[in-house]
Design an enzyme around this catalytic site. Structure first.
Site, PDB file in Angstrom:
ATOM      1  N   CYS A 108      13.755  -3.177  -4.275  1.00  0.00           N
ATOM      2  CA  CYS A 108      12.484  -3.837  -4.571  1.00  0.00           C
ATOM      3  C   CYS A 108      11.319  -2.910  -4.234  1.00  0.00           C
ATOM      4  O   CYS A 108      11.369  -2.131  -3.309  1.00  0.00           O
ATOM      5  CB  CYS A 108      12.366  -5.111  -3.749  1.00  0.00           C
ATOM      6  SG  CYS A 108      13.733  -6.245  -3.990  1.00  0.00           S
ATOM      7  N   PHE A 245      28.589  -9.337   2.737  1.00  0.00           N
ATOM      8  CA  PHE A 245      28.892 -10.755   2.901  1.00  0.00           C
ATOM      9  C   PHE A 245      29.149 -11.123   4.369  1.00  0.00           C
ATOM     10  O   PHE A 245      30.047 -11.906   4.682  1.00  0.00           O
ATOM     11  CB  PHE A 245      30.079 -11.165   2.033  1.00  0.00           C
ATOM     12  CG  PHE A 245      29.797 -11.102   0.555  1.00  0.00           C
ATOM     13  CD1 PHE A 245      29.000 -12.056  -0.057  1.00  0.00           C
ATOM     14  CD2 PHE A 245      30.310 -10.068  -0.209  1.00  0.00           C
ATOM     15  CE1 PHE A 245      28.731 -11.996  -1.419  1.00  0.00           C
ATOM     16  CE2 PHE A 245      30.039  -9.992  -1.568  1.00  0.00           C
ATOM     17  CZ  PHE A 245      29.246 -10.959  -2.173  1.00  0.00           C
ATOM     18  N   ALA A 246      28.354 -10.543   5.271  1.00  0.00           N
ATOM     19  CA  ALA A 246      28.470 -10.834   6.701  1.00  0.00           C
ATOM     20  C   ALA A 246      27.752 -12.148   6.978  1.00  0.00           C
ATOM     21  O   ALA A 246      26.529 -12.193   7.085  1.00  0.00           O
ATOM     22  CB  ALA A 246      27.881  -9.700   7.522  1.00  0.00           C
ATOM     23  N   ARG A 247      28.531 -13.215   7.064  1.00  0.00           N
ATOM     24  CA  ARG A 247      27.974 -14.556   7.243  1.00  0.00           C
ATOM     25  C   ARG A 247      28.839 -15.317   8.234  1.00  0.00           C
ATOM     26  O   ARG A 247      30.044 -15.468   8.012  1.00  0.00           O
ATOM     27  CB  ARG A 247      27.921 -15.298   5.912  1.00  0.00           C
ATOM     28  CG  ARG A 247      27.150 -14.550   4.834  1.00  0.00           C
ATOM     29  CD  ARG A 247      27.276 -15.211   3.492  1.00  0.00           C
ATOM     30  NE  ARG A 247      26.619 -14.428   2.445  1.00  0.00           N
ATOM     31  CZ  ARG A 247      26.569 -14.783   1.167  1.00  0.00           C
ATOM     32  NH1 ARG A 247      27.147 -15.906   0.772  1.00  0.00           N
ATOM     33  NH2 ARG A 247      25.956 -14.007   0.281  1.00  0.00           N
ATOM     34  N   GLY A 248      28.235 -15.798   9.300  1.00  0.00           N
ATOM     35  CA  GLY A 248      29.004 -16.458  10.328  1.00  0.00           C
ATOM     36  C   GLY A 248      30.008 -15.492  10.937  1.00  0.00           C
ATOM     37  O   GLY A 248      29.658 -14.381  11.325  1.00  0.00           O
TER      38      GLY A 248
END
Length: 262
Positions: A108, A245-248
Protein backbone atom coordinates in the site's frame (compact mmCIF):
# COMPACT_ATOMS: atom_id res chain seq x y z
CA UNK A 1 2.45 9.51 22.23
CA UNK A 2 -0.09 12.09 21.06
CA UNK A 3 -1.41 10.85 17.70
CA UNK A 4 -4.13 13.51 17.40
CA UNK A 5 -1.97 15.74 15.18
CA UNK A 6 -1.96 13.04 12.48
CA UNK A 7 -5.77 12.95 12.38
CA UNK A 8 -8.00 15.21 10.29
CA UNK A 9 -11.68 15.67 11.14
CA UNK A 10 -14.27 15.48 8.36
CA UNK A 11 -18.06 15.37 8.07
CA UNK A 12 -19.53 12.28 6.40
CA UNK A 13 -22.94 10.77 5.65
CA UNK A 14 -23.21 7.49 7.55
CA UNK A 15 -25.61 5.06 5.90
CA UNK A 16 -27.25 2.28 7.91
CA UNK A 17 -30.02 0.59 5.95
CA UNK A 18 -32.57 3.27 5.10
CA UNK A 19 -31.15 5.74 7.60
CA UNK A 20 -28.59 8.42 6.70
CA UNK A 21 -26.92 10.37 9.50
CA UNK A 22 -24.45 13.24 9.18
CA UNK A 23 -21.58 12.62 11.61
CA UNK A 24 -18.05 13.76 12.34
CA UNK A 25 -15.31 11.26 11.45
CA UNK A 26 -11.51 11.22 11.39
CA UNK A 27 -9.06 10.41 8.61
CA UNK A 28 -5.31 9.90 8.75
CA UNK A 29 -2.99 12.59 7.41
CA UNK A 30 -1.04 11.67 4.27
CA UNK A 31 1.92 13.76 3.14
CA UNK A 32 4.78 13.74 0.66
CA UNK A 33 8.15 13.27 2.37
CA UNK A 34 11.16 14.36 0.32
CA UNK A 35 14.48 12.70 1.10
CA UNK A 36 17.69 14.45 0.06
CA UNK A 37 20.99 12.60 0.13
CA UNK A 38 24.21 14.63 0.06
CA UNK A 39 22.34 17.60 -1.38
CA UNK A 40 20.53 15.68 -4.12
CA UNK A 41 16.95 14.50 -4.05
CA UNK A 42 16.93 10.72 -3.60
CA UNK A 43 13.21 9.97 -3.43
CA UNK A 44 9.77 11.19 -2.37
CA UNK A 45 7.47 8.99 -0.31
CA UNK A 46 3.79 9.28 0.53
CA UNK A 47 3.44 8.54 4.22
CA UNK A 48 2.23 9.65 7.62
CA UNK A 49 4.61 12.48 8.64
CA UNK A 50 5.75 10.51 11.69
CA UNK A 51 9.23 9.11 12.47
CA UNK A 52 10.51 10.75 9.29
CA UNK A 53 14.24 10.39 10.01
CA UNK A 54 13.84 6.71 10.87
CA UNK A 55 11.74 6.23 7.73
CA UNK A 56 14.40 7.74 5.49
CA UNK A 57 17.26 5.81 7.09
CA UNK A 58 15.33 2.55 7.12
CA UNK A 59 14.50 2.90 3.44
CA UNK A 60 18.02 3.81 2.36
CA UNK A 61 19.47 0.92 4.36
CA UNK A 62 16.82 -1.46 2.99
CA UNK A 63 18.07 -0.51 -0.48
CA UNK A 64 21.73 -0.90 0.61
CA UNK A 65 22.36 2.73 -0.35
CA UNK A 66 23.62 3.34 3.19
CA UNK A 67 25.39 0.32 4.63
CA UNK A 68 25.68 1.35 8.27
CA UNK A 69 24.58 4.11 10.62
CA UNK A 70 28.30 4.73 11.13
CA UNK A 71 28.34 6.07 7.57
CA UNK A 72 25.83 8.82 8.46
CA UNK A 73 27.35 12.22 9.16
CA UNK A 74 24.20 14.29 9.69
CA UNK A 75 20.40 14.00 9.58
CA UNK A 76 18.21 17.11 9.47
CA UNK A 77 14.41 17.32 9.48
CA UNK A 78 12.83 20.46 8.05
CA UNK A 79 10.61 22.62 10.22
CA UNK A 80 7.46 21.49 8.40
CA UNK A 81 8.50 17.84 8.74
CA UNK A 82 8.30 17.13 5.01
CA UNK A 83 11.99 17.05 4.10
CA UNK A 84 14.84 14.96 5.47
CA UNK A 85 18.41 15.92 4.56
CA UNK A 86 21.07 13.27 5.06
CA UNK A 87 24.82 13.54 4.70
CA UNK A 88 26.40 10.09 4.46
CA UNK A 89 28.77 7.81 2.62
CA UNK A 90 26.69 5.94 0.04
CA UNK A 91 26.93 2.90 -2.18
CA UNK A 92 26.75 4.57 -5.60
CA UNK A 93 25.84 1.37 -7.46
CA UNK A 94 22.86 0.72 -5.16
CA UNK A 95 21.68 4.31 -5.60
CA UNK A 96 21.97 3.98 -9.37
CA UNK A 97 20.12 0.66 -9.20
CA UNK A 98 17.21 2.30 -7.35
CA UNK A 99 16.78 4.75 -10.22
CA UNK A 100 17.36 2.10 -12.88
CA UNK A 101 15.01 -0.58 -11.53
CA UNK A 102 12.47 1.73 -9.86
CA UNK A 103 9.97 -1.10 -9.43
CA UNK A 104 6.53 -0.12 -8.13
CA UNK A 105 5.88 -2.50 -5.24
CA UNK A 106 2.59 -4.19 -4.41
CA UNK A 107 2.48 -2.72 -0.91
CA UNK A 108 0.00 0.00 0.00
CA UNK A 109 1.14 3.56 -0.65
CA UNK A 110 2.86 2.89 -3.98
CA UNK A 111 6.42 2.37 -2.78
CA UNK A 112 9.42 1.94 -5.05
CA UNK A 113 12.38 -0.40 -4.72
CA UNK A 114 15.51 -1.31 -6.63
CA UNK A 115 15.79 -4.61 -4.77
CA UNK A 116 13.56 -6.79 -6.91
CA UNK A 117 13.34 -10.48 -6.11
CA UNK A 118 16.09 -12.42 -7.83
CA UNK A 119 18.53 -9.50 -7.85
CA UNK A 120 19.35 -9.44 -4.12
CA UNK A 121 22.84 -10.68 -3.30
CA UNK A 122 22.89 -11.28 0.45
CA UNK A 123 24.39 -14.30 2.25
CA UNK A 124 21.95 -17.04 3.30
CA UNK A 125 20.66 -16.32 6.82
CA UNK A 126 22.14 -19.06 9.01
CA UNK A 127 21.37 -17.58 12.43
CA UNK A 128 20.57 -20.01 15.23
CA UNK A 129 18.00 -17.59 16.70
CA UNK A 130 14.78 -19.40 17.60
CA UNK A 131 11.45 -18.43 19.13
CA UNK A 132 8.74 -20.53 20.75
CA UNK A 133 5.35 -20.83 18.97
CA UNK A 134 3.57 -19.57 22.09
CA UNK A 135 5.59 -16.34 21.93
CA UNK A 136 4.50 -15.82 18.32
CA UNK A 137 0.86 -16.35 19.33
CA UNK A 138 1.15 -13.99 22.30
CA UNK A 139 2.87 -11.22 20.37
CA UNK A 140 0.44 -11.39 17.44
CA UNK A 141 -2.39 -10.73 19.87
CA UNK A 142 -0.54 -7.76 21.38
CA UNK A 143 0.43 -6.52 17.92
CA UNK A 144 -3.16 -6.14 16.76
CA UNK A 145 -4.51 -4.96 20.11
CA UNK A 146 -2.08 -2.09 20.63
CA UNK A 147 -2.54 -0.16 17.38
CA UNK A 148 -4.00 3.23 18.22
CA UNK A 149 -3.97 4.86 14.79
CA UNK A 150 -5.59 1.82 13.19
CA UNK A 151 -8.29 1.72 15.86
CA UNK A 152 -8.99 5.40 15.30
CA UNK A 153 -8.98 5.38 11.48
CA UNK A 154 -8.86 1.82 10.12
CA UNK A 155 -6.39 3.23 7.60
CA UNK A 156 -2.85 2.29 8.66
CA UNK A 157 -0.46 -0.64 8.66
CA UNK A 158 1.88 -1.60 11.47
CA UNK A 159 5.29 -3.21 11.85
CA UNK A 160 6.83 -4.49 15.07
CA UNK A 161 10.21 -5.98 15.89
CA UNK A 162 10.25 -8.44 18.77
CA UNK A 163 13.83 -8.42 20.05
CA UNK A 164 15.92 -11.10 21.73
CA UNK A 165 15.47 -9.54 25.18
CA UNK A 166 11.66 -9.60 24.85
CA UNK A 167 11.26 -5.88 24.20
CA UNK A 168 9.50 -4.51 21.12
CA UNK A 169 9.79 -1.56 18.74
CA UNK A 170 6.77 -0.51 16.65
CA UNK A 171 5.81 1.86 13.84
CA UNK A 172 2.65 2.66 11.89
CA UNK A 173 2.10 4.10 8.43
CA UNK A 174 -0.33 4.10 5.51
CA UNK A 175 2.05 1.75 3.66
CA UNK A 176 3.17 -1.69 4.85
CA UNK A 177 6.66 -1.16 3.43
CA UNK A 178 6.87 2.29 5.05
CA UNK A 179 6.04 0.81 8.45
CA UNK A 180 8.87 -1.72 8.08
CA UNK A 181 11.36 0.95 7.02
CA UNK A 182 10.35 3.08 10.01
CA UNK A 183 10.65 0.35 12.61
CA UNK A 184 14.01 -0.81 11.24
CA UNK A 185 15.21 2.79 11.00
CA UNK A 186 14.32 3.35 14.66
CA UNK A 187 16.41 0.34 15.64
CA UNK A 188 19.36 1.30 13.47
CA UNK A 189 19.46 4.85 14.82
CA UNK A 190 19.39 3.51 18.39
CA UNK A 191 22.06 0.87 17.70
CA UNK A 192 19.65 -2.02 18.28
CA UNK A 193 20.62 -5.35 16.73
CA UNK A 194 17.91 -6.71 14.39
CA UNK A 195 19.68 -9.96 13.45
CA UNK A 196 18.02 -11.79 16.36
CA UNK A 197 14.45 -10.58 16.10
CA UNK A 198 11.00 -11.36 14.77
CA UNK A 199 9.32 -8.94 12.36
CA UNK A 200 5.54 -8.76 12.73
CA UNK A 201 3.72 -7.02 9.88
CA UNK A 202 0.13 -6.32 8.95
CA UNK A 203 -1.03 -7.30 5.51
CA UNK A 204 0.16 -9.89 3.01
CA UNK A 205 3.74 -11.11 2.78
CA UNK A 206 4.70 -10.18 -0.76
CA UNK A 207 8.25 -10.45 -2.07
CA UNK A 208 9.31 -6.87 -1.34
CA UNK A 209 8.24 -7.25 2.30
CA UNK A 210 10.41 -10.36 2.61
CA UNK A 211 13.34 -8.68 0.84
CA UNK A 212 13.40 -5.96 3.50
CA UNK A 213 13.87 -8.67 6.14
CA UNK A 214 16.61 -10.21 3.99
CA UNK A 215 18.47 -6.91 3.70
CA UNK A 216 18.41 -6.35 7.47
CA UNK A 217 19.18 -9.99 8.33
CA UNK A 218 15.90 -10.37 10.23
CA UNK A 219 15.43 -14.15 10.47
CA UNK A 220 11.68 -14.51 11.14
CA UNK A 221 8.71 -12.69 9.58
CA UNK A 222 5.11 -13.09 10.79
CA UNK A 223 1.74 -11.94 9.49
CA UNK A 224 -1.88 -12.79 10.22
CA UNK A 225 -2.51 -13.00 6.47
CA UNK A 226 -1.04 -14.90 3.52
CA UNK A 227 2.24 -14.76 1.60
CA UNK A 228 2.54 -14.64 -2.17
CA UNK A 229 4.31 -17.46 -4.00
CA UNK A 230 7.26 -15.17 -4.75
CA UNK A 231 7.33 -14.14 -1.09
CA UNK A 232 7.66 -17.79 -0.06
CA UNK A 233 10.29 -18.44 -2.73
CA UNK A 234 12.31 -15.40 -1.65
CA UNK A 235 12.18 -16.46 2.02
CA UNK A 236 13.25 -20.00 1.14
CA UNK A 237 16.15 -18.81 -1.01
CA UNK A 238 17.53 -16.39 1.60
CA UNK A 239 17.00 -18.39 4.80
CA UNK A 240 14.05 -16.47 6.23
CA UNK A 241 11.43 -18.22 8.37
CA UNK A 242 8.10 -17.08 6.93
CA UNK A 243 4.92 -17.43 8.98
CA UNK A 244 1.43 -16.56 7.76
CA UNK A 245 -2.11 -16.91 9.08
CA UNK A 246 -0.82 -16.46 12.65
CA UNK A 247 -4.11 -16.31 14.54
CA UNK A 248 -4.63 -17.48 18.08
CA UNK A 249 -2.57 -20.63 18.58
CA UNK A 250 -2.55 -21.45 14.86
CA UNK A 251 -0.03 -20.47 12.20
CA UNK A 252 1.34 -21.68 8.87
CA UNK A 253 5.14 -21.94 8.74
CA UNK A 254 6.08 -21.78 5.05
CA UNK A 255 9.88 -21.87 5.18
CA UNK A 256 12.73 -22.83 7.54
CA UNK A 257 10.43 -24.05 10.31
CA UNK A 258 13.30 -25.14 12.58
CA UNK A 259 13.44 -21.68 14.15
CA UNK A 260 9.90 -22.09 15.48
CA UNK A 261 8.94 -25.78 15.59
CA UNK A 262 11.21 -27.82 17.86
Amino acid sequence: MDNSKYLKKIIIDKVAGDEVIEVEDVTIEEARLNVFLNGNKAISMMCIPLDQEAHAIGFLMSENIISSVDDIEEITLSENGLRVDIKAAVDASSLDNLYKEKTLVSGCGGGVTGNIAGSVEVPFNQTNFVVAPEIISREVKIFYRDSELYMLTGCVHKAMLYLEDGSTVTSEDIGRHNAIDKVVGKCKLKGIDTTKSVLFVSGRLSSEMVVKAVMHKIPIVVSRTAPTHLGVKTAHTHGITLIGFARGKKMNVYTHSGRVIR
